[in-house]
Enzyme design. Structure first.
Site, mmCIF file in Angstrom:
data_model
loop_
_atom_site.group_PDB
_atom_site.id
_atom_site.type_symbol
_atom_site.label_atom_id
_atom_site.label_comp_id
_atom_site.label_asym_id
_atom_site.label_seq_id
_atom_site.Cartn_x
_atom_site.Cartn_y
_atom_site.Cartn_z
ATOM 1 N N SER A 11 -5.651 -0.088 -2.634
ATOM 2 C CA SER A 11 -5.323 1.281 -3.685
ATOM 3 C C SER A 11 -5.930 1.767 -4.654
ATOM 4 C CB SER A 11 -3.663 1.660 -3.550
ATOM 5 O OG SER A 11 -3.150 2.560 -4.696
ATOM 6 N N TYR A 17 3.977 -2.580 -4.793
ATOM 7 C CA TYR A 17 3.414 -2.544 -3.621
ATOM 8 C C TYR A 17 2.291 -2.140 -5.126
ATOM 9 C CZ TYR A 17 0.456 0.872 -2.008
ATOM 10 O OH TYR A 17 -0.516 1.891 -1.131
#
Ligand code: NAP
Length: 249
Positions: free
Chosen positions: A153, A166
């Site tokens: 990401s 995350y």
């Protein structure tokens, strides 16, 4: 590679395991691999959602998939070894592994980040990727050429306030991909690369950006060219890279 056009039989006689195949990008990638001839193994938590993907593939007349309900947050090394044995017995080899499953955790300052959530995110998003590759190496080595795709990401490349576990898990994925690629690349026929899907219309994105209009985002089905390219011989020689499936804003 973004305009890579997959021939209709690109993945004929290939076996590809997709984690997080019950929803979002993993669901779309699994259906797409099946549409190009692959026998896909669908891994996810929810048996019900996996069954819906299974039925979709079967009704479309693509090669018969297999369903693998499994919670990656709690999987043990023994479970991965059993999985490798099962895949060897059922399919003979594993040609592709799309490691896509992940959870978002909390969007909150580190000062308030809950430790249990931290552990769950790290176990699901990072540790399971390490354990899955380690456990499945014997069956990946039985393929003529095996391709592994991990999922990163933009917050894994540059940390961002409030993205907590995350972001850290995705930074770990970038590193894990480089290490596996360096260790496997020159000694075997296994390649490991990373894809950053970019903003995509899924439940995870909705939870991360509830005020955003999903209509402005690409659907998972629209970002798959790179998922085809890195899973096949067109990308021979590409190893240890991290690529964007769509332009990063
Ligand atoms: P999603 O729609 O929330 O789907 C996540 C998938 O992961 C589901 O199939 C879910 O299974 C599975 N999963 C979660 N925890 C699991 C566990 N413990 N064990 C097994 N399966 C588990 O997410 P997405 O947006 O498609 O994201 C796919 C990947 O792209 C993720 O790695 C994400 O970090 C990355 N990504 C997404 C975006 C975006 O904009 N969407 C942007 C950058 C990166 P169940 O449904 O069965 O729970």
């Amino acid at each position: 590679m973004h305009d890579f056009q997959a021939p209709p039989d690109l993945f004929a006689n290939r076996t590809i395991l997709v984690t997080g195949a019950s929803d979002g990008i993993g669901r779309a990638a699994a259906i797409s691999y099946a549409s190009l001839g692959a026998q896909v193994i669908l891994l996810g938590r929810s048996q019900e959602k996996l069954a819906a993907v299974y039925d979709h593939i079967e009704q479309a007349g693509y090669p018969q998939p297999a369903m693998l309900p499994m919670d990656l947050a709690y999987a043990t090394p023994e479970q991965y070894q059993q999985l490798a044995t099962m895949l060897t017995n059922e399919f003979g080899h594993l040609d592709g592994l799309l490691l896509n499953a992940a959870v978002l955790g909390d969007i909150t300052p580190l000062e308030q980040y809950e430790i249990g959530t931290w552990d769950h995110v790290m176990a699901t998003n990072l540790r399971s990727n390490f354990m899955m590759i380690q456990g499945l190496l014997p069956v990946l080595r039985l393929a003529q050429q095996a391709n592994i795709i991990m999922t990163t990401s933009s917050v894994g490349r540059q940390g961002r306030a409030y993205w907590g576990a995350y972001a850290v898990s995705k930074a770990g994925i970038e590193s894990l991909c480089q290490i596996w690629a360096a260790e496997l690349g020159n000694t075997s026929r296994i390649r490991v690369n990373c894809i950053n899907p970019g903003a995509t219309r899924t439940l995870m994105r909705l939870h991360a950006y509830p005020a955003e209009n999903p209509e402005n985002l690409r659907r998972p089905e629209e970002i798959l060219s790179l998922y085809h390219y890195l899973m096949c011989e067109a990308s021979a020689g590409v190893n240890g890279t991290s690529m964007d499936a769509q332009p990063v804003s």
